[in-house]
Design an enzyme around this catalytic site. Structure first.
Site, PDB file in Angstrom:
ATOM      1  N   CYS A  92       0.839  -1.196   0.000  1.00  0.00           N
ATOM      2  CA  CYS A  92       0.000   0.000   0.000  1.00  0.00           C
ATOM      3  C   CYS A  92       0.875   1.247   0.000  1.00  0.00           C
ATOM      4  O   CYS A  92       2.003   1.236   0.483  1.00  0.00           O
ATOM      5  CB  CYS A  92      -0.869   0.032   1.247  1.00  0.00           C
ATOM      6  SG  CYS A  92      -1.903  -1.420   1.431  1.00  0.00           S
ATOM      7  N   ARG A  99       4.408   0.303  -6.460  1.00  0.00           N
ATOM      8  CA  ARG A  99       4.263  -0.617  -5.329  1.00  0.00           C
ATOM      9  C   ARG A  99       3.124  -1.608  -5.548  1.00  0.00           C
ATOM     10  O   ARG A  99       3.022  -2.595  -4.804  1.00  0.00           O
ATOM     11  CB  ARG A  99       4.003   0.176  -4.042  1.00  0.00           C
ATOM     12  CG  ARG A  99       5.144   1.118  -3.688  1.00  0.00           C
ATOM     13  CD  ARG A  99       4.687   2.208  -2.742  1.00  0.00           C
ATOM     14  NE  ARG A  99       4.484   1.736  -1.395  1.00  0.00           N
ATOM     15  CZ  ARG A  99       5.387   1.800  -0.420  1.00  0.00           C
ATOM     16  NH1 ARG A  99       6.565   2.308  -0.650  1.00  0.00           N
ATOM     17  NH2 ARG A  99       5.110   1.346   0.776  1.00  0.00           N
ATOM     18  N   TRP A 109      -3.371  -2.242  -1.545  1.00  0.00           N
ATOM     19  CA  TRP A 109      -3.200  -3.591  -2.046  1.00  0.00           C
ATOM     20  C   TRP A 109      -3.855  -4.498  -0.996  1.00  0.00           C
ATOM     21  O   TRP A 109      -3.398  -4.589   0.135  1.00  0.00           O
ATOM     22  CB  TRP A 109      -1.730  -3.926  -2.255  1.00  0.00           C
ATOM     23  CG  TRP A 109      -1.629  -5.264  -2.878  1.00  0.00           C
ATOM     24  CD1 TRP A 109      -1.901  -5.577  -4.173  1.00  0.00           C
ATOM     25  CD2 TRP A 109      -1.317  -6.464  -2.221  1.00  0.00           C
ATOM     26  NE1 TRP A 109      -1.762  -6.921  -4.352  1.00  0.00           N
ATOM     27  CE2 TRP A 109      -1.406  -7.491  -3.173  1.00  0.00           C
ATOM     28  CE3 TRP A 109      -0.970  -6.798  -0.901  1.00  0.00           C
ATOM     29  CZ2 TRP A 109      -1.164  -8.813  -2.867  1.00  0.00           C
ATOM     30  CZ3 TRP A 109      -0.735  -8.110  -0.594  1.00  0.00           C
ATOM     31  CH2 TRP A 109      -0.823  -9.104  -1.578  1.00  0.00           C
ATOM     32  N   ASN A 138      -0.845   1.522   6.118  1.00  0.00           N
ATOM     33  CA  ASN A 138      -0.062   0.507   5.416  1.00  0.00           C
ATOM     34  C   ASN A 138       0.451  -0.452   6.480  1.00  0.00           C
ATOM     35  O   ASN A 138       0.976  -0.002   7.494  1.00  0.00           O
ATOM     36  CB  ASN A 138       1.104   1.203   4.688  1.00  0.00           C
ATOM     37  CG  ASN A 138       2.002   0.226   3.978  1.00  0.00           C
ATOM     38  OD1 ASN A 138       1.619  -0.917   3.744  1.00  0.00           O
ATOM     39  ND2 ASN A 138       3.189   0.676   3.628  1.00  0.00           N
ATOM     40  N   GLY A 139       0.302  -1.747   6.279  1.00  0.00           N
ATOM     41  CA  GLY A 139       0.804  -2.700   7.273  1.00  0.00           C
ATOM     42  C   GLY A 139      -0.321  -3.563   7.823  1.00  0.00           C
ATOM     43  O   GLY A 139      -1.387  -3.674   7.220  1.00  0.00           O
ATOM     44  N   GLU A 184      23.581 -19.150   6.613  1.00  0.00           N
ATOM     45  CA  GLU A 184      23.290 -17.849   5.996  1.00  0.00           C
ATOM     46  C   GLU A 184      24.027 -16.719   6.733  1.00  0.00           C
ATOM     47  O   GLU A 184      24.563 -15.804   6.105  1.00  0.00           O
ATOM     48  CB  GLU A 184      21.770 -17.620   5.981  1.00  0.00           C
ATOM     49  CG  GLU A 184      21.291 -16.213   5.689  1.00  0.00           C
ATOM     50  CD  GLU A 184      21.709 -15.659   4.331  1.00  0.00           C
ATOM     51  OE1 GLU A 184      22.293 -16.399   3.519  1.00  0.00           O
ATOM     52  OE2 GLU A 184      21.484 -14.460   4.108  1.00  0.00           O
ATOM     53  N   LYS A 231      26.684 -14.222   5.024  1.00  0.00           N
ATOM     54  CA  LYS A 231      26.508 -12.763   5.065  1.00  0.00           C
ATOM     55  C   LYS A 231      27.774 -12.093   5.571  1.00  0.00           C
ATOM     56  O   LYS A 231      28.250 -11.128   5.001  1.00  0.00           O
ATOM     57  CB  LYS A 231      25.320 -12.460   5.988  1.00  0.00           C
ATOM     58  CG  LYS A 231      24.472 -11.310   5.651  1.00  0.00           C
ATOM     59  CD  LYS A 231      23.368 -11.583   4.652  1.00  0.00           C
ATOM     60  CE  LYS A 231      23.860 -12.104   3.335  1.00  0.00           C
ATOM     61  NZ  LYS A 231      22.844 -12.723   2.533  1.00  0.00           N
ATOM     62  N   GLU A 285      30.743 -12.423   2.994  1.00  0.00           N
ATOM     63  CA  GLU A 285      30.669 -11.711   1.717  1.00  0.00           C
ATOM     64  C   GLU A 285      30.824 -10.198   1.850  1.00  0.00           C
ATOM     65  O   GLU A 285      31.311  -9.555   0.922  1.00  0.00           O
ATOM     66  CB  GLU A 285      29.428 -12.087   0.898  1.00  0.00           C
ATOM     67  CG  GLU A 285      28.094 -11.599   1.395  1.00  0.00           C
ATOM     68  CD  GLU A 285      26.940 -12.019   0.470  1.00  0.00           C
ATOM     69  OE1 GLU A 285      25.822 -12.156   0.962  1.00  0.00           O
ATOM     70  OE2 GLU A 285      27.157 -12.194  -0.742  1.00  0.00           O
ATOM     71  N   HIS A 303      32.967 -33.228  15.173  1.00  0.00           N
ATOM     72  CA  HIS A 303      33.506 -34.022  14.063  1.00  0.00           C
ATOM     73  C   HIS A 303      34.536 -33.247  13.249  1.00  0.00           C
ATOM     74  O   HIS A 303      34.767 -33.568  12.085  1.00  0.00           O
ATOM     75  CB  HIS A 303      32.347 -34.515  13.179  1.00  0.00           C
ATOM     76  CG  HIS A 303      31.359 -35.329  13.952  1.00  0.00           C
ATOM     77  ND1 HIS A 303      31.614 -36.622  14.340  1.00  0.00           N
ATOM     78  CD2 HIS A 303      30.142 -35.013  14.471  1.00  0.00           C
ATOM     79  CE1 HIS A 303      30.579 -37.085  15.037  1.00  0.00           C
ATOM     80  NE2 HIS A 303      29.686 -36.127  15.130  1.00  0.00           N
ATOM     81  N   LYS A 331      25.369  -8.884  -8.149  1.00  0.00           N
ATOM     82  CA  LYS A 331      24.016  -9.079  -7.621  1.00  0.00           C
ATOM     83  C   LYS A 331      23.326 -10.219  -8.358  1.00  0.00           C
ATOM     84  O   LYS A 331      22.583 -10.988  -7.775  1.00  0.00           O
ATOM     85  CB  LYS A 331      23.218  -7.777  -7.768  1.00  0.00           C
ATOM     86  CG  LYS A 331      21.823  -7.824  -7.165  1.00  0.00           C
ATOM     87  CD  LYS A 331      21.884  -7.954  -5.663  1.00  0.00           C
ATOM     88  CE  LYS A 331      20.516  -8.130  -5.027  1.00  0.00           C
ATOM     89  NZ  LYS A 331      20.609  -8.738  -3.678  1.00  0.00           N
TER      90      LYS A 331
HETATM   91  O1  M6R Z   1      19.307 -13.893  -7.485  1.00  0.00           O
HETATM   92  P1  M6R Z   1      19.494 -15.195  -6.725  1.00  0.00           P
HETATM   93  O2  M6R Z   1      18.669 -15.256  -5.495  1.00  0.00           O
HETATM   94  O3  M6R Z   1      19.271 -16.391  -7.604  1.00  0.00           O
HETATM   95  O4  M6R Z   1      21.002 -15.182  -6.291  1.00  0.00           O
HETATM   96  C1  M6R Z   1      21.554 -16.293  -5.638  1.00  0.00           C
HETATM   97  C2  M6R Z   1      22.864 -15.943  -5.001  1.00  0.00           C
HETATM   98  O5  M6R Z   1      23.771 -15.469  -5.966  1.00  0.00           O
HETATM   99  C3  M6R Z   1      22.708 -14.882  -3.918  1.00  0.00           C
HETATM  100  O6  M6R Z   1      21.794 -15.263  -2.937  1.00  0.00           O
HETATM  101  C4  M6R Z   1      24.051 -14.563  -3.255  1.00  0.00           C
HETATM  102  O7  M6R Z   1      24.477 -15.665  -2.519  1.00  0.00           O
HETATM  103  C5  M6R Z   1      23.926 -13.314  -2.395  1.00  0.00           C
HETATM  104  N1  M6R Z   1      25.018 -12.438  -2.635  1.00  0.00           N
HETATM  105  C6  M6R Z   1      23.879 -13.613  -0.926  1.00  0.00           C
HETATM  106  O8  M6R Z   1      23.836 -12.489  -0.150  1.00  0.00           O
END
Ligand code: M6R
Length: 617
Positions: A13, A38, A85, A109-110, A490, A494, A497, A513, A612
């Protein structure tokens, strides 16, 4: 293509408001047009006209609202507008915003989580509700306070105390031509400053034609606007100063708001985008999952195959736990770069789920084609609905995260989890292994997530001191069990990277192990340990770490006295239903990585060597 791609108007929204020098209806519609991206399925505006509230609303596109306004113009100089929405109730004119009584009009909104209880209470007092929306409970709540004699500002302050959920509000009042109140809890709001005029918008983009001078409300803020300016109150009610910034929204459709990096903005957007993603798969009014037809009978699926890369793969790994545990269907999962070449046999009546933010990842796309060629029904969970993966799927299950600019995926991940959680519930229900009460309990836990995420990001400062310690480390370990294992993976991804620190995630039971050899007093160990049925086992692993001098950073809802182990830091989490846990516990890991990278001075949004969208093998 399935329901997911055929449906129009998926989104969030939009809210606008103007305290103008002259009639505002046309400008309100212009501002709403800038929020069309949106998505919406109805729209409306309300103004204060000769002391009374007047409104015009219409189903469908803004041109329908404009037609209404041509036939019946609105003359007020103070007004609010909304693109809706639909979440609670169908996208009809009756349910379109603004909602109002004779005293007050509201755009929202929410999600108001406790709207049922509020509605019942207010109806018992004689308030008459006209719509199916959660928003109307806000309107009557404020009206109720005003009927007790409170002036508008006090009535809103009081009403806000009773609202649970994550939301943004814009409010105007009959008899008050120079007053508008805005409130932000979970969903963003920007205030715009003009010459003798003031503006309100869901983002700076809406306000770009009128002003580039913007204040972004912070979490928990509420603001009293007059033509002379804005008085902003924080969550505790204290009057606060917030930065006034020059927006670049007119040049760029997505800007960073008042955040230093897109990644920070995207972490903070999660309450809003998770709400909207959940609302696409849950009938909020009924408290039940409302999942699109996947073109395959959910009760006949013999096996689910999930594939993806990076963060999206970890979302799939969480889903494996959910689908197996809640729906009792076996799940095969592999990273796409392996599955595409493994020549894995796939069952005749199988469902393949491909998860991808961009929808363009080369390995995921190749795996999709392999699964499709091997007779699988293909459903993709994508954020970019025009992407190749979306186009080549039988059904698209969109995440409604909005554009994700930071290379490190954050909001797309939690939105992927939102869709996958609903899918697990839908399969469980179809197979008759999830009864109505259990489904309702899971749905309730999911709808509470946006509020809890907003609570975590509100206490962001605690992550800075943890990040300071981590920035001195060489290696960092992440541990978790059950659905916390993928969250550990994950979290480690994070951190590595964007900070370039070496980090690894392990199933806590694997510690002995091998990885335990790494532990000494220089190794921080981040333990993701909700107080669930595996908690005691994870505590034992923590004791093993502590005995070797490892510095434990615990992320847990367990009361400190239950943590029978010395910890360097304890990030205290709210207790939530089990299905909500991974979504919520992902957020501290994002904030830890973000603040560590900021301290280390890396390029947070565009870390070295990463893209990305990975469109090559
Ligand atoms: O666009 P996608 O979700 O398919 O991308 C997959 C990975 O390349 C993506 O998740 C990547 O690992 C990110 N940089 C993680 O933060």
């Amino acid at each position: 293509m399935g329901w997911g791609t055929e449906r129009n108007g998926i989104g969030m929204c939009g809210i606008v408001g103007i305290l103008g020098k002259s009639t505002v209806a046309t400008n309100l519609v212009d501002a709403l047009r800038r929020l069309e991206y949106r998505g919406y399925d109805s729209a409306g505006i309300a103004t204060v006209e000769d002391g009374s509230l007047e409104r015009r609303r219409a189903e469908g596109k803004l041109r329908n609202l404009e037609r209404r306004l041509n036939d019946e113009p609105l003359a007020g100089r103070t007004g609010i507008g909304h693109t809706r929405w639909a979440t609670h109730g169908r996208p009809t004119e009756r349910n379109a915003h603004p909602h109002m009584t004779a005293k007050v009009s509201v755009v929202h909104n929410g999600i108001i989580e406790n709207f049922r209880a509020l509605r019942a209470e207010l109806e018992a007092k004689g308030h008459v509700f006209e719509t199916d929306t959660d928003t109307e409970s806000v309107v009557h709540l404020i009206t109720d306070e005003m009927q007790k004699g409170l002036p508008p500002v006090d009535a809103v302050r009081e009403a806000l105390q009773h609202l649970e959920g994550a939301f943004a509000l814009g409010i105007i009042f009959a008899g008050h031509d120079d007053l508008m109140i805005a409130a932000r809890k979970g969903s963003p709001l920007a205030i715009g400053y003009g010459a003798g005029e003031m503006y309100l918008g869901s983002d700076a983009i809406a306000l770009a034609p009128f002003t580039d001078t913007i204040t972004y409300l912070e979490e928990g803020d509420w603001a009293v606007l007059t033509r002379n300016g804005a008085e902003i109150h924080d969550l505790e009610g204290a009057i606060v100063e917030r930065p006034v910034v020059k927006s670049v929204a007119s040049a760029l459709l997505v800007d960073k708001g008042n955040h230093r990096h897109f990644m920070a903005k995207e972490i903070h957007e999660q309450p809003e985008v998770i709400s909207h993603t959940l609302a696409n798969y849950i009938d909020m009014a009924a408290g039940r999952v409302n999942f699109p037809d996947l073109g395959i009978a959910l009760d006949s699926i013999d096996r689910v195959t999930i594939s993806a890369c990076g963060t999206a793969y970890y979302a799939g790994l969480v889903a494996k736990y959910w689908i197996e545990r809640i729906a009792r269907v076996p799940v095969e999962i592999d990273v796409a770069s392996e599955l595409r070449y493994r020549e894995a046999p796939l069952p005749p009546n199988g469902l393949a789920l491909l998860v991808s933010q961009s929808g363009e990842t080369a390995d995921t796309l190749a795996t999709l084609r392999y699964c499709r060629a091997n007779g699988q029904r293909i459903a993709s969970i994508v954020n970019v609905r025009t992407s190749t993966i979306a186009r080549e799927s039988h059904t698209v299950l969109p995440t409604l995260a909005g554009p994700e600019i930071g290379v490190a995926s954050t909001k797309a991940f939690t939105c992927q989890l939102s869709v996958l959680a609903c899918l697990a519930l839908a399969i469980g229900r179809a197979r008759g292994v999830l009864d109505r009460d259990a489904e309702a309990a899971h749905v309730k836990a999911l709808t509470e997530i946006p509020r809890h995420v907003a609570g975590i990001v509100r206490h962001e400062s605690q992550f800075v001191s943890i990040a300071q310690e981590l920035s001195k480390a060489r290696d960092v370990l992440y541990l978790g069990r059950g659905t916390s294992y993928p969250i550990a993976l994950e979290g480690a991804l994070k951190l590595k990277e964007i900070s370039y620190l070496h980090a690894e995630g392990y199933a806590a039971g694997e510690l002995k192990h091998g990885p335990i050899a790494l532990i000494d007093d220089n190794v921080p160990v981040i333990v993701v340990a909700p107080e669930d049925d595996l908690f005691d086992k994870t505590i034992s692993n923590m004791q093993e770490v502590a005995a070797r001098g490892g510095q434990i950073i615990l992320i847990s809802d367990a009361a400190p006295h239950k943590v029978a182990c010395k910890v360097a830091a304890h990030i205290e989490m709210p207790s939530v239903g089990t299905i909500a846990t991974p979504l919520l516990y992902a957020v501290p890991t994002q904030l830890i990585a973000y603040h560590t990278a900021v301290i280390m001075g890396t390029d947070v949004d565009q870390p070295r060597n990463l893209a990305k969208s990975v469109t090559v093998e």
